[in-house]
Design an enzyme around this catalytic site. Structure first.
Site, mmCIF file in Angstrom:
data_model
loop_
_atom_site.group_PDB
_atom_site.id
_atom_site.type_symbol
_atom_site.label_atom_id
_atom_site.label_comp_id
_atom_site.label_asym_id
_atom_site.label_seq_id
_atom_site.Cartn_x
_atom_site.Cartn_y
_atom_site.Cartn_z
ATOM 1 N N HIS A 56 0.824 -1.215 0.000
ATOM 2 C CA HIS A 56 0.000 0.000 0.000
ATOM 3 C C HIS A 56 0.855 1.259 0.000
ATOM 4 O O HIS A 56 0.483 2.270 -0.565
ATOM 5 C CB HIS A 56 -0.904 -0.034 1.243
ATOM 6 C CG HIS A 56 -1.855 1.108 1.379
ATOM 7 N ND1 HIS A 56 -2.497 1.702 0.321
ATOM 8 C CD2 HIS A 56 -2.293 1.773 2.500
ATOM 9 C CE1 HIS A 56 -3.277 2.676 0.764
ATOM 10 N NE2 HIS A 56 -3.157 2.752 2.057
ATOM 11 N N HIS A 169 2.224 5.339 8.541
ATOM 12 C CA HIS A 169 2.232 4.096 7.753
ATOM 13 C C HIS A 169 3.679 3.649 7.503
ATOM 14 O O HIS A 169 4.024 2.477 7.674
ATOM 15 C CB HIS A 169 1.563 4.321 6.394
ATOM 16 C CG HIS A 169 0.064 4.218 6.384
ATOM 17 N ND1 HIS A 169 -0.756 5.282 6.647
ATOM 18 C CD2 HIS A 169 -0.760 3.169 6.129
ATOM 19 C CE1 HIS A 169 -2.023 4.895 6.541
ATOM 20 N NE2 HIS A 169 -2.063 3.620 6.234
ATOM 21 N N GLU A 181 -7.259 -1.512 9.770
ATOM 22 C CA GLU A 181 -7.984 -0.253 9.893
ATOM 23 C C GLU A 181 -9.494 -0.471 9.871
ATOM 24 O O GLU A 181 -9.986 -1.503 9.413
ATOM 25 C CB GLU A 181 -7.578 0.685 8.740
ATOM 26 C CG GLU A 181 -6.125 1.134 8.863
ATOM 27 C CD GLU A 181 -5.579 1.817 7.619
ATOM 28 O OE1 GLU A 181 -4.662 2.635 7.766
ATOM 29 O OE2 GLU A 181 -6.046 1.520 6.507
HETATM 30 ZN ZN LIG Z 1 -6.047 0.984 4.344
#
Ligand SMILES: [Zn+2]
Length: 216
Positions: A56, A169, A181
């Site tokens: 991500h 993050h 999350e």
């Molecule tokens: Zn996320």
């Protein structure tokens, strides 16, 4: 005792502004003469309760299918901060102190998995509220240095809603901490549990929607 700490996906599920909403479309319906009911689903991989993969926030990071199962299942602690805005190292130390008394080294080993209960758990699944609690990079580093393997939050992100460089993050990533999350921890007492957080096994993907359960 089992606690389902997963948000329910519906076409009204709140997503980050600009992200793909959830659509659930029947493609076969018994009441229309079909032999069974079938639906097609489109959604952001970050809609509702989900696990972020390292991919991500890093092109070289692991996809969601490669996140080790032994991180996603195991002992976890729930702590309430009941706050919005920045979660600092001092906030975490205060919340963890009663359960983990200080030692000569500072703090006793923290739990490997930590779930943060804030006021976001009281926000309905279909309401977007940018005023959620997020982590300072220093707090993320402090957790990583103390051996955390998984951080869970009831907020939509570990960084502020308007963050572009995602420092928390990336701090968690530096320490190999996996992020969960959009939990819903309403009615879950602060305590130690067994966490079971299993994202869908999607090849090379940046996240996976997950059913997340706490077992006492
Ligand atoms: Zn996320």
């Amino acid at each position: 005792m089992l606690y389902d700490v997963t948000r329910t996906l519906t076409p009204c599920t709140a997503v980050f502004p600009g992200d793909t909403p959830v659509t659930i479309t029947p493609t076969a319906q018994m009441r229309a003469g079909g032999s069974c009911n079938v639906t097609a689903i489109t959604m952001s991989a970050h809609a509702g309760t989900h696990v972020d993969a390292p991919r991500h926030y890093s092109d070289d990071g692991a996809g969601i299918e490669a996140v080790p199962l032994d991180v996603l299942i195991g002992p976890a602690r729930v702590i309430s901060l009941g706050m919005a805005g920045a979660i600092t190292t001092a906030d975490l130390q205060r919340a963890l102190r009663p359960a983990r008394p200080a030692t000569d080294a500072g703090y006793a080993p923290l739990p490997a998995r930590l779930l943060i209960h804030t006021c976001a758990s009281d926000i309905a699944d279909d309401v977007w509220d940018a005023g959620f609690a997020w982590f300072t990079p220093e707090a993320a580093d402090w957790l990583g240095v103390h051996g955390l393997r998984l951080i869970g939050t009831d907020a939509p992100s570990v960084d502020p809603a308007n963050s572009k460089d995602l420092p928390a993050h990336k701090a968690f990533l530096r320490h190999g901490v996996i992020i969960v999350e959009n939990l819903c921890l309403r009615d879950v007492p602060d305590d130690d549990y067994e966490l079971i957080a299993l994202p869908l096994k999607i090849a090379d993907n940046d996240a996976g929607p997950a059913r997340v359960v706490l077992r006492r």
